[in-house]
Scaffold this motif. Structure first.
Motif, mmCIF file in Angstrom:
data_model
loop_
_atom_site.group_PDB
_atom_site.id
_atom_site.type_symbol
_atom_site.label_atom_id
_atom_site.label_comp_id
_atom_site.label_asym_id
_atom_site.label_seq_id
_atom_site.Cartn_x
_atom_site.Cartn_y
_atom_site.Cartn_z
ATOM 1 N N LEU A 162 36.211 -62.222 -37.980
ATOM 2 C CA LEU A 162 36.496 -61.195 -36.967
ATOM 3 C C LEU A 162 37.899 -60.605 -37.111
ATOM 4 N N PRO A 163 38.948 -61.413 -37.236
ATOM 5 C CA PRO A 163 40.281 -60.819 -37.424
ATOM 6 C C PRO A 163 40.355 -59.924 -38.649
ATOM 7 N N SER A 164 39.640 -60.323 -39.718
ATOM 8 C CA SER A 164 39.646 -59.504 -40.931
ATOM 9 C C SER A 164 38.987 -58.156 -40.663
ATOM 10 N N MET A 165 37.906 -58.146 -39.893
ATOM 11 C CA MET A 165 37.235 -56.895 -39.557
ATOM 12 C C MET A 165 38.135 -56.019 -38.692
ATOM 13 N N LEU A 166 38.733 -56.602 -37.667
ATOM 14 C CA LEU A 166 39.594 -55.835 -36.767
ATOM 15 C C LEU A 166 40.815 -55.283 -37.487
ATOM 16 N N LEU A 202 11.708 -61.895 -29.811
ATOM 17 C CA LEU A 202 12.576 -61.243 -28.827
ATOM 18 C C LEU A 202 14.016 -61.285 -29.319
ATOM 19 N N THR A 203 14.376 -60.342 -30.164
ATOM 20 C CA THR A 203 15.746 -60.297 -30.671
ATOM 21 C C THR A 203 16.667 -59.719 -29.604
ATOM 22 N N THR A 204 17.928 -60.141 -29.597
ATOM 23 C CA THR A 204 18.915 -59.661 -28.626
ATOM 24 C C THR A 204 20.179 -59.243 -29.354
ATOM 25 N N LEU A 205 21.073 -58.588 -28.577
ATOM 26 C CA LEU A 205 22.380 -58.189 -29.121
ATOM 27 C C LEU A 205 23.470 -59.153 -28.676
ATOM 28 N N ASP A 206 23.066 -60.301 -28.152
ATOM 29 C CA ASP A 206 24.048 -61.248 -27.620
ATOM 30 C C ASP A 206 25.077 -61.654 -28.670
ATOM 31 N N LEU A 207 24.608 -61.963 -29.879
ATOM 32 C CA LEU A 207 25.529 -62.411 -30.929
ATOM 33 C C LEU A 207 26.505 -61.298 -31.295
ATOM 34 N N TYR A 208 25.977 -60.093 -31.469
ATOM 35 C CA TYR A 208 26.814 -58.929 -31.809
ATOM 36 C C TYR A 208 27.859 -58.683 -30.731
ATOM 37 N N GLN A 209 27.424 -58.735 -29.489
ATOM 38 C CA GLN A 209 28.331 -58.449 -28.380
ATOM 39 C C GLN A 209 29.361 -59.561 -28.181
ATOM 40 N N THR A 210 28.933 -60.788 -28.305
ATOM 41 C CA THR A 210 29.835 -61.925 -28.055
ATOM 42 C C THR A 210 30.815 -62.141 -29.197
ATOM 43 N N LYS A 214 32.893 -57.486 -27.967
ATOM 44 C CA LYS A 214 33.832 -57.788 -26.885
ATOM 45 C C LYS A 214 35.279 -57.717 -27.372
ATOM 46 N N GLU A 215 35.582 -58.417 -28.450
ATOM 47 C CA GLU A 215 36.946 -58.428 -28.975
ATOM 48 C C GLU A 215 37.329 -57.072 -29.550
ATOM 49 N N PHE A 216 36.353 -56.396 -30.169
ATOM 50 C CA PHE A 216 36.599 -55.075 -30.747
ATOM 51 C C PHE A 216 37.037 -54.075 -29.665
ATOM 52 N N ILE A 217 36.350 -54.045 -28.523
ATOM 53 C CA ILE A 217 36.694 -53.110 -27.441
ATOM 54 C C ILE A 217 38.040 -53.483 -26.819
ATOM 55 N N GLU A 218 38.305 -54.776 -26.695
ATOM 56 C CA GLU A 218 39.610 -55.201 -26.164
ATOM 57 C C GLU A 218 40.743 -54.733 -27.074
ATOM 58 N N GLU A 250 36.963 -39.562 -33.453
ATOM 59 C CA GLU A 250 36.970 -40.607 -34.471
ATOM 60 C C GLU A 250 36.186 -41.825 -34.011
ATOM 61 N N GLU A 251 36.293 -42.164 -32.730
ATOM 62 C CA GLU A 251 35.536 -43.307 -32.225
ATOM 63 C C GLU A 251 34.039 -43.017 -32.233
ATOM 64 N N GLU A 252 33.677 -41.785 -31.945
ATOM 65 C CA GLU A 252 32.261 -41.404 -32.029
ATOM 66 C C GLU A 252 31.767 -41.577 -33.463
ATOM 67 N N ASN A 253 32.569 -41.124 -34.405
ATOM 68 C CA ASN A 253 32.187 -41.258 -35.817
ATOM 69 C C ASN A 253 32.152 -42.720 -36.247
ATOM 70 N N ARG A 254 33.024 -43.529 -35.656
ATOM 71 C CA ARG A 254 33.058 -44.960 -35.970
ATOM 72 C C ARG A 254 31.736 -45.627 -35.583
ATOM 73 N N VAL A 255 31.232 -45.217 -34.427
ATOM 74 C CA VAL A 255 29.938 -45.765 -33.989
ATOM 75 C C VAL A 255 28.849 -45.381 -34.980
ATOM 76 N N LYS A 256 28.842 -44.124 -35.382
ATOM 77 C CA LYS A 256 27.818 -43.658 -36.324
ATOM 78 C C LYS A 256 27.963 -44.324 -37.687
ATOM 79 N N SER A 257 29.202 -44.646 -38.054
ATOM 80 C CA SER A 257 29.467 -45.146 -39.395
ATOM 81 C C SER A 257 29.135 -46.623 -39.569
ATOM 82 N N TYR A 258 29.619 -47.493 -38.668
ATOM 83 C CA TYR A 258 29.411 -48.912 -38.926
ATOM 84 C C TYR A 258 29.259 -49.781 -37.680
ATOM 85 N N LEU A 259 29.076 -49.143 -36.519
ATOM 86 C CA LEU A 259 28.843 -49.937 -35.313
ATOM 87 C C LEU A 259 27.414 -49.741 -34.817
#
Length: 771
Positions: A162-166, A202-210, A214-218, A250-259
């Motif tokens: 995660l730190p490497s991604m951020l 029943l797949t969820t986004l819990d892992l992605y969000q947790t 969460k840390e990405f938005i912070e 740029e944040e809109e494009n970020r979502v389209k690109s890799y989020l």
């Protein structure tokens, strides 16, 4: 006989090299025959029925199907494989770690699909049966691989991953170019790994969000809080608005690109709070300077930003309202100052043809309706365009514009005694547009001007005042045949009908009906007269107008019809009474007119004098004598002294007559540059009196409208409190005019006297309807 465990160990030993080859742990390709041999061995093991030991102890049904040993051996082997990969990752950090993870993930998912095929029979037989009874414990081979990756590889690497991604995202936000595909692979993996441990379907986004979101938005909040404060501290707000827009894009494009798309709402909402809401006050403070300088692009950008945080628009709407209102008041004040300068200089203010220029006095300034309306329209047109261009016609700004226009149109420097002045001036303005001599040649042009008049009409509060003056002016245009265009007249009435309903224009439409009937009546009368009396010496025509539709009043003076008009007068009267028995004609001689030709001037100079019937009655006697005394003319015409004096003064001023010692003589030296001389001029005092009378009529009509509303309300409600009744009355009549509270109270008192309503016993503020 060999035990199930022994057989399972033997089969496992046979297939593990194939599994390792698929996982890529041995550096050799996998020949097709080896894959099929392992595949067959698995099928043989799972279909064998002579195993001496159960394959699982979970249930009796599960014990009858072989495969459990292979499944658990497979899980153990994959877990061991992943643990070795964790050790291998120790040599990687930051972007290198992301590349390592991405490559391993892509390879592993391919291996999972192949292994799922290799162990397909195990999926269909043992796993399927056991999974139905042991929820959350056993999954198909592909899902099992992903769960093991999640629990033994991803979660282990996450504290470094995660730190490497951020860090990579931070570099991108600072302007560096990064491998966004690398980040997309990793975020996609966290979405894929969101497997429900109870039901894998029943797949969820819990892992992605947790583990990421969460840390990405912070971190997003931390980043933009610092960046925005630095930027605002060293740049103009107009530049900051541009920069904030770029950041959000740029944040809109970020979502389209890799989020994942689900991140968008939370991410953009956080960015909007940090970049817009937190700096809303300083952005709003720039609104006034920008709108004063007509900076449409910057205003558009400001609205675009603040509209993302709707609560921040309210102050902008208030600022816009106050600015438009002040601009309107300033525009009217400039008109007032211009009128004052004209009056002070002695220059003539614009007047109708033949009128006297206004003389300097201490009386209130007479404003030119055209100048006044053009000033109001200019302000509205300008800010209506800004509302569309900069504020995208947002409902709140449209409402602010409308409210501001209502304020400066109804309450300005000329509306010192109430809001009715604008209504009166608008009626005069439309009259100038629709009357002959308006110098408007194109139909499109007059239509545009009428649309402009209707724009102002929408905002005036005293629509009943406009109606009264418009009706009077229309009557004059029709009676005097001064309408520039029947189509334009019809268009204006249609616009009024659309704005206020049929009732508002019903009398206007009846007036046109009367004009059509009168035209047919004249034609029929002429034909009959020519048949019975031959060609007529005098061109005599009449207008028969319904008293209920026309705002006409009976003459205040008597009048002796000149002998020259007696015959056609009596003939028409007889004709009409024979055609319409029981109808009564009231002759409005004060509104009649005619033309006289001069045959007495030296050199046979001939002029056509356009006169009122009263002037005609004064001049025709001069065919038999050149001089008459005041008393003789008073007796001959039958006019009252005031009316006679006013008309004689006009004729003397025009030099048709000369005066000496109360004797009036025909002027044989009369000269004019025009062959047609208009003497039928409204006297200024009469115009003022007519305006005052109209306002008195309006006041009486309003009183009746309010009383009718009170009776209507009370008849429906039976009982009502005073305050509620007043509010209801205002709501019902405000479409026509804005009633004043004292007027409503006075009407309530009148209805007490008329016994339509009464006070309830012991309750002074409660009224009841008297049936």
């Amino acid at each position: 006989m060999a035990s199930t465990e022994d057989i399972a160990n033997s089969v496992w030993a046979e297939i593990v090299p194939t599994i390792d080859a698929i996982l890529g742990t041995v550096n050799r390709s996998l020949p097709p025959d080896i894959f099929m041999k392992s595949y067959t061995a698995i099928i043989t093991f799972c279909t064998a029925t002579n195993h001496t030991q159960p394959t699982t102890s979970s249930t009796n049904r599960g014990a009858q199907i072989a495969g459990g040993e292979l499944y658990y051996s497979f899980k153990s082997h994959i877990t061991s494989h992943l643990q070795k990969m964790v050790l291998e990752s120790q040599g990687h950090n930051d972007e290198s770690l992301l590349i390592f993870y991405s490559k391993k993930w892509l390879a592993f998912t391919v291996s999972c699909r192949i292994l799922n095929h290799l162990l397909g029979y195990l999926n269909r037989m043992w796993i399927k049966r056991v999974a139905e009874e042991n929820i959350g414990e056993v999954f198909d081979i592909n899902t099992t691989c992903l769960i093991l990756w999640r629990d033994h590889f991803f979660k282990t690497l996450h504290p470094r991953l995660l730190p490497s991604m951020l860090k990579m995202i931070y570099r991108e936000r600072k302007g560096e170019t990064i491998d966004s595909g690398l980040l997309q692979t990793i975020t996609d993996s966290t979405v894929t790994l969101g497997i429900n441990d109870i039901d894998s379907k029943l797949t969820t986004l819990d892992l992605y969000q947790t583990y990421f979101e969460k840390e990405f938005i912070e971190q997003t909040e931390i980043f933009y809080k610092a960046e925005s404060e630095i930027y605002i501290g060293s740049n103009p707000i107009t530049d900051y608005m541009k920069k904030a827009g770029i950041w959000l894009e740029e944040e809109e494009n970020r979502v389209k690109s890799y989020l994942h798309q689900s991140t968008r709402d939370g991410l953009i909402a956080k960015a909007e709070i940090v970049l817009i809401a937190n700096h809303a006050t300083i952005i709003q403070d720039q609104f006034q300077p920008l709108i004063e300088k007509d900076k449409i692009d910057d205003l558009t950008r400001m609205f675009g930003l603040l509209s993302r945080v709707p609560s921040t628009l309210e102050r902008l709407r208030d600022l816009f309202l106050n600015h438009v209102k002040q601009q309107g008041l300033d525009a009217v004040r400039k008109v007032q100052e211009s009128m004052a300068e004209i009056a002070a200089s002695g220059a003539a203010t614009p007047v109708e043809e033949g009128e006297k220029p206004a003389r300097k006095s201490n009386s209130p300034l007479e404003v030119d309706p055209k100048t006044y309306m053009e000033a109001l329209l200019f302000v509205h047109t300008k800010f209506a365009a800004i509302t569309v261009a900069a504020f995208k016609s947002e409902a709140g700004f449209v409402a602010s514009l409308d409210k501001a226009c209502r304020e400066f149109i109804n309450r300005n420097a000329f509306c010192t005694t109430g809001s009715s002045k604008s209504s009166e001036l608008l009626a005069k303005y439309t009259d100038s547009l629709l009357r002959k001599g308006s110098k408007i040649n194109e139909d499109n042009e007059i239509e545009d001007l009428l649309n402009g008049a209707m724009t102002i009409f929408k905002f005036i509060e005293d629509k009943d005042v406009f109606q009264k003056f418009y009706t009077k002016n229309l009557a004059k245009r029709l009676v005097n045949s001064t309408s520039a265009s029947d189509d334009a007249e019809a268009s204006m009435i249609s616009k009024l009908k659309e704005a206020c309903g049929y009732e508002y224009t019903s009398k206007l439409q009846k007036m046109f009906g009367d004009m059509s009937v009168s035209k047919d009546l004249n034609s029929e009368f002429r034909e009959k007269m020519e048949t019975s009396h031959g060609k007529q010496d005098i061109d005599f025509s009449i207008l028969v107008l319904g008293s209920g539709s026309w705002p006409l009043y009976a003459p205040t003076s008597g009048f002796n019809i000149p002998q020259d008009l007696i015959k056609p007068y009596e003939r028409f009267l007889a004709y009409y009474q024979s055609k319409y028995q029981g109808r009564k004609l009231v002759w409005l001689t004060h509104l009649s007119k005619g033309e006289l030709k001069t045959n007495y001037l030296p050199g046979n100079k001939t002029y056509t004098l356009q006169v009122s019937t009263y002037q005609m009655g004064i001049l025709l006697p001069f065919n038999t004598a050149l001089t008459y005394s005041w008393d003789e003319l008073l007796q001959t015409t039958g006019l009252n002294p005031e009316t006679l004096q006013g008309n004689l003064a006009l004729l003397v001023k025009a030099k048709i007559l000369t005066e000496s010692d109360k004797k009036y003589t025909l002027n044989d030296g009369f000269k004019s540059k025009k062959l047609k001389v208009n003497l039928n001029i409204a006297i200024k005092s009469e115009q003022k009196q007519e305006s005052d009378d109209t306002h008195k009529t309006i006041a009486k009509d309003r009183e009746l409208v309010i009383q009718a509303a009170i009776v209507r309300i009370m008849k429906t409600r039976k009982t009502m409190k005073h305050v509620q009744l007043v509010q209801e009355v205002i709501a019902q009549v405000q479409a026509r005019f804005k009633p004043q509270i004292p007027d409503i109270k006075r009407c309530i008192d009148i209805l007490f006297e008329k016994e339509y309503i009464e006070r309830m016993d012991g309750q002074k503020d409660m009224y009841s309807y008297v049936a």
